[in-house]
Design a protein around this motif. Structure first.
Motif, PDB file in Angstrom:
ATOM      1  N   LEU B  80       0.837  -1.210   0.000  1.00 38.14           N
ATOM      2  CA  LEU B  80       0.000   0.000   0.000  1.00 38.14           C
ATOM      3  C   LEU B  80       0.872   1.261   0.000  1.00 38.14           C
ATOM      4  O   LEU B  80       0.611   2.208  -0.743  1.00 38.14           O
ATOM      5  N   THR B  81       1.909   1.232   0.839  1.00 38.07           N
ATOM      6  CA  THR B  81       2.804   2.391   0.924  1.00 38.07           C
ATOM      7  C   THR B  81       3.487   2.630  -0.421  1.00 38.07           C
ATOM      8  O   THR B  81       3.587   3.770  -0.891  1.00 38.07           O
ATOM      9  N   GLN B  82       3.933   1.531  -1.038  1.00 36.65           N
ATOM     10  CA  GLN B  82       4.605   1.644  -2.337  1.00 36.65           C
ATOM     11  C   GLN B  82       3.637   2.179  -3.394  1.00 36.65           C
ATOM     12  O   GLN B  82       4.006   3.014  -4.230  1.00 36.65           O
ATOM     13  N   PHE B  83       2.391   1.686  -3.341  1.00 34.82           N
ATOM     14  CA  PHE B  83       1.370   2.141  -4.293  1.00 34.82           C
ATOM     15  C   PHE B  83       1.170   3.653  -4.182  1.00 34.82           C
ATOM     16  O   PHE B  83       1.189   4.375  -5.187  1.00 34.82           O
ATOM     17  N   VAL B  84       1.002   4.131  -2.954  1.00 38.27           N
ATOM     18  CA  VAL B  84       0.771   5.565  -2.740  1.00 38.27           C
ATOM     19  C   VAL B  84       1.992   6.360  -3.192  1.00 38.27           C
ATOM     20  O   VAL B  84       1.859   7.414  -3.834  1.00 38.27           O
ATOM     21  N   SER B  85       3.190   5.845  -2.878  1.00 43.73           N
ATOM     22  CA  SER B  85       4.419   6.534  -3.277  1.00 43.73           C
ATOM     23  C   SER B  85       4.509   6.633  -4.802  1.00 43.73           C
ATOM     24  O   SER B  85       4.806   7.704  -5.356  1.00 43.73           O
ATOM     25  N   ASP B  86       4.227   5.524  -5.486  1.00 44.60           N
ATOM     26  CA  ASP B  86       4.299   5.508  -6.954  1.00 44.60           C
ATOM     27  C   ASP B  86       3.266   6.453  -7.566  1.00 44.60           C
ATOM     28  O   ASP B  86       3.567   7.223  -8.481  1.00 44.60           O
ATOM     29  N   VAL B  87       2.051   6.394  -7.037  1.00 46.47           N
ATOM     30  CA  VAL B  87       0.973   7.232  -7.568  1.00 46.47           C
ATOM     31  C   VAL B  87       1.304   8.717  -7.358  1.00 46.47           C
ATOM     32  O   VAL B  87       1.056   9.558  -8.224  1.00 46.47           O
ATOM     33  N   THR B  88       1.888   9.020  -6.201  1.00 44.18           N
ATOM     34  CA  THR B  88       2.250  10.410  -5.913  1.00 44.18           C
ATOM     35  C   THR B  88       3.319  10.902  -6.888  1.00 44.18           C
ATOM     36  O   THR B  88       3.250  12.030  -7.394  1.00 44.18           O
ATOM     37  N   ARG B  89       4.300  10.036  -7.173  1.00 46.43           N
ATOM     38  CA  ARG B  89       5.346  10.427  -8.133  1.00 46.43           C
ATOM     39  C   ARG B  89       4.763  10.605  -9.533  1.00 46.43           C
ATOM     40  O   ARG B  89       5.147  11.514 -10.266  1.00 46.43           O
ATOM     41  N   ILE B  90       3.804   9.737  -9.884  1.00 49.16           N
ATOM     42  CA  ILE B  90       3.130   9.888 -11.187  1.00 49.16           C
ATOM     43  C   ILE B  90       2.374  11.219 -11.219  1.00 49.16           C
ATOM     44  O   ILE B  90       2.390  11.937 -12.227  1.00 49.16           O
ATOM     45  N   GLY B  91       1.725  11.548 -10.099  1.00 47.28           N
ATOM     46  CA  GLY B  91       1.007  12.826 -10.007  1.00 47.28           C
ATOM     47  C   GLY B  91       1.945  14.002 -10.208  1.00 47.28           C
ATOM     48  O   GLY B  91       1.633  14.938 -10.955  1.00 47.28           O
ATOM     49  N   GLN B  92       3.118  13.932  -9.568  1.00 42.08           N
ATOM     50  CA  GLN B  92       4.100  15.018  -9.711  1.00 42.08           C
ATOM     51  C   GLN B  92       4.572  15.138 -11.162  1.00 42.08           C
ATOM     52  O   GLN B  92       4.635  16.243 -11.726  1.00 42.08           O
ATOM     53  N   ALA B  93       4.885  13.976 -11.766  1.00 50.61           N
ATOM     54  CA  ALA B  93       5.342  13.988 -13.162  1.00 50.61           C
ATOM     55  C   ALA B  93       4.238  14.515 -14.084  1.00 50.61           C
ATOM     56  O   ALA B  93       4.506  15.291 -15.018  1.00 50.61           O
ATOM     57  N   SER B  94       2.999  14.128 -13.806  1.00 55.64           N
ATOM     58  CA  SER B  94       1.876  14.568 -14.638  1.00 55.64           C
ATOM     59  C   SER B  94       1.705  16.083 -14.568  1.00 55.64           C
ATOM     60  O   SER B  94       1.494  16.750 -15.592  1.00 55.64           O
ATOM     61  N   VAL B  95       1.790  16.613 -13.342  1.00 50.61           N
ATOM     62  CA  VAL B  95       1.640  18.068 -13.191  1.00 50.61           C
ATOM     63  C   VAL B  95       2.785  18.787 -13.908  1.00 50.61           C
ATOM     64  O   VAL B  95       2.568  19.823 -14.566  1.00 50.61           O
ATOM     65  N   THR B  96       3.985  18.224 -13.802  1.00 51.69           N
ATOM     66  CA  THR B  96       5.135  18.815 -14.510  1.00 51.69           C
ATOM     67  C   THR B  96       4.855  18.850 -16.013  1.00 51.69           C
ATOM     68  O   THR B  96       5.094  19.874 -16.685  1.00 51.69           O
ATOM     69  N   ILE B  97       4.338  17.745 -16.543  1.00 48.16           N
ATOM     70  CA  ILE B  97       4.026  17.689 -17.986  1.00 48.16           C
ATOM     71  C   ILE B  97       2.949  18.725 -18.332  1.00 48.16           C
ATOM     72  O   ILE B  97       3.047  19.437 -19.339  1.00 48.16           O
ATOM     73  N   MET B  98       1.934  18.834 -17.458  1.00 49.91           N
ATOM     74  CA  MET B  98       0.859  19.812 -17.728  1.00 49.91           C
ATOM     75  C   MET B  98       1.412  21.238 -17.745  1.00 49.91           C
ATOM     76  O   MET B  98       1.017  22.054 -18.586  1.00 49.91           O
ATOM     77  N   LEU B  99       2.338  21.513 -16.831  1.00 48.70           N
ATOM     78  CA  LEU B  99       2.943  22.860 -16.803  1.00 48.70           C
ATOM     79  C   LEU B  99       3.769  23.096 -18.074  1.00 48.70           C
ATOM     80  O   LEU B  99       3.730  24.191 -18.658  1.00 48.70           O
ATOM     81  N   GLU B 100       4.489  22.057 -18.499  1.00 48.41           N
ATOM     82  CA  GLU B 100       5.290  22.180 -19.727  1.00 48.41           C
ATOM     83  C   GLU B 100       4.378  22.363 -20.947  1.00 48.41           C
ATOM     84  O   GLU B 100       4.704  23.118 -21.877  1.00 48.41           O
ATOM     85  N   ILE B 101       3.258  21.672 -20.942  1.00 53.30           N
ATOM     86  CA  ILE B 101       2.307  21.824 -22.053  1.00 53.30           C
ATOM     87  C   ILE B 101       1.774  23.257 -22.081  1.00 53.30           C
ATOM     88  O   ILE B 101       1.619  23.860 -23.161  1.00 53.30           O
ATOM     89  N   GLU B 102       1.551  23.811 -20.897  1.00 52.34           N
ATOM     90  CA  GLU B 102       1.114  25.215 -20.824  1.00 52.34           C
ATOM     91  C   GLU B 102       2.181  26.123 -21.433  1.00 52.34           C
ATOM     92  O   GLU B 102       1.874  27.084 -22.152  1.00 52.34           O
ATOM     93  N   ASN B 103       3.461  25.818 -21.135  1.00 54.85           N
ATOM     94  CA  ASN B 103       4.562  26.602 -21.717  1.00 54.85           C
ATOM     95  C   ASN B 103       4.554  26.476 -23.236  1.00 54.85           C
ATOM     96  O   ASN B 103       4.721  27.476 -23.963  1.00 54.85           O
TER      97      ASN B 103
END
Lengths: 102, 299
Positions: B80-103
């Motif tokens: 469960l801990t690993q799942f949450v950690s992985d999902v959180t990192r995916i969330g961070q990467a996704s937001v980074t991509i969204m910000l780059e797309i905005e750029n």
């Protein structure tokens, strides 16, 4: 939805309702303030998903991963459960709604 | 007794005594067999309970973990801990991509604005070309050179307009692609973590319930085991009973000895037998008169 306010080098991000990918554009505007320290007011937030957690981690990266420079306020219910599950209490200064109670 | 005669009396009583002694011996044998069987049964029950308790403790340890072993619960917590950690990192990467797309969108808007400027220049150039042609026409043969220049300018203006339109078309396609990418990344970033939270809560509740059940069952098993131990101890009364029956048999033998002595005609011996039997019959064969678990007194 996100609302931003700034005061003496500190920018506060007020989250109202869902803290998810729909907040990214406003979050981007908040990053542009270039604040030194950040407060995230979660007292009115009702939901957070992986995108919300991702934005908080990006904020932390922005201040050089210095936990003391990003303070999370007023988390409760689902928000607090998710933050604790993700062990964000180790990554951020976290004041829960319970901590703020007089 | 004198009138009937002690010999006749002894002859009458002795077979009766023999029969009573035989019955007593049978009773002793039956008591031994019954208590032996009970002892054997309780001993088997005690061994079985020991085995059950050990197996139960091992099963609980396999689930909740023990020394050096996280157990099944520990493994689930890690997952469960690993799942949450992985999902959180995916969330961070996704937001980074969204910000780059905005750029990228901002850059695309800039390029679109610049191509608009190119179109405006092309339009102006076309107007200049048209004016030049009018002037060339007005000058007649003298203006032939101006006509050539005006045609070249017109060609350049048209090419500029086409290039500008090409840029706008490319930007429009890129914007459509960025829109699709954004939608995909938004879907990727919108992972609901409530499932992990509720799973974690259910896991902790299950552990608590399991521990409570384990505690209750452990207490019940321990109580049963203590009861069995007490029963096994109580079965030691068989020894006491056997001694008591043996004592009774000794007393009956003493009485039978009187009968035997009476047939010899030895008066002195007869009296001595009576004295001896009297002593034997009045003697306590056991000092304990009830069964107190754990304190059987034998002599």
């Amino acid at each position: 939805m996100i609302r931003i306010s700034s005061n003496e080098g500190t920018t506060t991000i007020h989250v109202d309702g869902r803290f998810d990918y729909r907040c990214v554009a406003q979050f981007r505007a908040a990053l542009d303030t270039g604040a030194r320290t950040w407060h995230v007011d979660l007292a009115q937030a009702s939901y957070v998903d992986s995108a919300g957690l991702g934005m908080l981690l990006l904020l932390r990266e922005r201040v050089g991963n210095d936990a003391a420079r990003v303070r999370l306020h007023g988390a409760k219910g689902q928000i607090l459960d998710v933050l604790m599950m993700a062990k964000f209490d180790r990554l951020f200064a976290l004041d829960t709604a319970r901590d703020l109670r007089p | 007794v004198t009138a009937i005669g002690s010999r006749e009396l002894a002859t009458a009583i002795e077979p009766m005594l023999a029969k009573v002694i035989a019955d007593l011996d049978r009773a002793r044998a039956l008591a031994r067999a019954a208590t032996g069987k009970l002892f054997e049964t309780f001993e088997a029950l005690r061994v079985h309970l020991d085995h059950e308790r050990t197996m139960y403790a091992e099963a609980i340890a396999a689930i909740t973990g023990g020394a050096g072993d996280a157990g099944m619960v520990g493994v689930l917590r890690e997952v469960l801990t690993q799942f949450v950690s992985d999902v959180t990192r995916i969330g961070q990467a996704s937001v980074t991509i969204m910000l780059e797309i905005e750029n990228l969108r901002a850059h695309a808007d800039d390029v679109t604005a610049r191509s608009g400027r190119i179109q405006s220049i092309a339009h102006t150039t076309r107007v200049i070309s048209l004016n030049s042609r009018i002037e060339a026409h007005r000058l007649g043969s003298v203006g032939a050179v101006f006509r050539v220049v005006a045609d070249e300018i017109k060609t350049l203006a048209n090419e500029s307009r086409e290039v500008s339109q090409g840029i706008r078309d490319a930007i429009a396609k890129q914007s459509a692609a960025l829109g699709a990418t954004t939608a995909a990344v938004e879907a990727l970033s919108a992972v609901d973590l409530d499932v992990a939270v509720s799973s974690s809560r259910r896991l902790e509740a299950t552990i608590a319930r399991l521990e409570a059940v384990g505690e209750t069952s452990g207490r019940a098993l321990a109580q049963i085991q203590a009861d069995v131990e007490a029963a096994i101890q109580a079965l030691q009364f068989e020894d006491m009973l056997d001694q008591l029956l043996g004592g009774i048999r000794g007393k009956l033998d003493a009485v039978r000895g009187i009968c035997e002595e009476s047939r010899t005609g030895d008066v002195a011996g007869f009296h001595a037998r009576i004295a001896s039997a009297s002593h034997e019959v009045t003697r306590d064969v056991v000092t304990q008169h009830d069964v107190a678990a754990g304190s059987v007194e034998l002599f």
